[in-house]
Motif scaffolding. Structure first.
Motif, PDB file in Angstrom:
ATOM      1  N   GLN A 183       2.722  -6.615  -3.586  1.00 52.26           N
ATOM      2  CA  GLN A 183       2.078  -5.404  -4.104  1.00 52.26           C
ATOM      3  C   GLN A 183       2.343  -4.212  -3.190  1.00 52.26           C
ATOM      4  O   GLN A 183       2.586  -3.098  -3.668  1.00 52.26           O
ATOM      5  N   GLU A 184       2.304  -4.432  -1.870  1.00 58.57           N
ATOM      6  CA  GLU A 184       2.597  -3.349  -0.931  1.00 58.57           C
ATOM      7  C   GLU A 184       4.035  -2.867  -1.102  1.00 58.57           C
ATOM      8  O   GLU A 184       4.295  -1.666  -1.066  1.00 58.57           O
ATOM      9  N   SER A 185       4.961  -3.801  -1.277  1.00 61.70           N
ATOM     10  CA  SER A 185       6.354  -3.425  -1.501  1.00 61.70           C
ATOM     11  C   SER A 185       6.492  -2.621  -2.791  1.00 61.70           C
ATOM     12  O   SER A 185       7.201  -1.598  -2.820  1.00 61.70           O
ATOM     13  N   HIS A 186       5.812  -3.055  -3.825  1.00 62.06           N
ATOM     14  CA  HIS A 186       5.848  -2.337  -5.107  1.00 62.06           C
ATOM     15  C   HIS A 186       5.255  -0.929  -4.949  1.00 62.06           C
ATOM     16  O   HIS A 186       5.800   0.049  -5.480  1.00 62.06           O
ATOM     17  N   ASN A 187       4.147  -0.819  -4.207  1.00 58.88           N
ATOM     18  CA  ASN A 187       3.526   0.492  -3.971  1.00 58.88           C
ATOM     19  C   ASN A 187       4.451   1.418  -3.186  1.00 58.88           C
ATOM     20  O   ASN A 187       4.534   2.624  -3.475  1.00 58.88           O
ATOM     21  N   GLU A 188       5.161   0.876  -2.190  1.00 61.71           N
ATOM     22  CA  GLU A 188       6.093   1.689  -1.421  1.00 61.71           C
ATOM     23  C   GLU A 188       7.237   2.192  -2.315  1.00 61.71           C
ATOM     24  O   GLU A 188       7.649   3.353  -2.201  1.00 61.71           O
ATOM     25  N   ASN A 189       7.712   1.330  -3.198  1.00 61.32           N
ATOM     26  CA  ASN A 189       8.769   1.746  -4.126  1.00 61.32           C
ATOM     27  C   ASN A 189       8.277   2.864  -5.041  1.00 61.32           C
ATOM     28  O   ASN A 189       8.999   3.843  -5.291  1.00 61.32           O
ATOM     29  N   LEU A 190       7.068   2.738  -5.532  1.00 58.11           N
ATOM     30  CA  LEU A 190       6.510   3.778  -6.398  1.00 58.11           C
ATOM     31  C   LEU A 190       6.304   5.085  -5.634  1.00 58.11           C
ATOM     32  O   LEU A 190       6.568   6.169  -6.177  1.00 58.11           O
TER      33      LEU A 190
END
Length: 123
Positions: A78-85
């Motif tokens: 989820q943190e990786s996804h948030n960073e991508n967003l």
């Protein structure tokens, strides 16, 4: 009197036989007494209960650790996804990109300075 006459006068008495009562002797060949049996049974039960408790606690701990590892992996994803967003937001909010899209759609900007919305609020 002769010995024979004396014998005749005295009835023949056979030596008295004493009646012997048979007594059963309880031999104590028991190598464990009743109290010791109770103590050994209690100790064995306690050891078995402690073993079961230990195994059950270990199993619960293992299950909890696996759940924690799974949640940590989900958090990292989820943190990786948030960073991508967040990176996509920065790319999409680039002023040059916004101006090029505005010109494509027919918007004309005359003598105006383009400022980012975040910067306007901070000034």
């Amino acid at each position: 009197m002769s010995a024979e006459q004396i014998r005749k006068q005295q009835p023949l008495q056979q030596p008295e036989r004493k009646k012997q009562a048979k007594v059963k002797v309880h031999k104590k060949n028991k190598w464990i007494s009743t109290g010791e049996k109770f103590l050994y049974s209690f100790a064995t039960t306690a050891v078995l209960a402690a073993s079961v408790f230990l195994v059950q606690t270990s199993a619960q701990t293992d299950t909890i650790n696996r759940d924690i590892r799974g949640m940590e992996q989900e958090i990292q994803q989820q943190e990786s996804h948030n960073e991508n967003l967040a990176y996509q937001v920065k790319e999409l909010s680039n002023p040059d990109r916004i101006l090029s899209i505005a010109k494509e759609n027919g918007l004309n900007i005359q003598n105006a300075q383009v400022k980012q919305a975040g910067k306007i609020n901070n000034e």
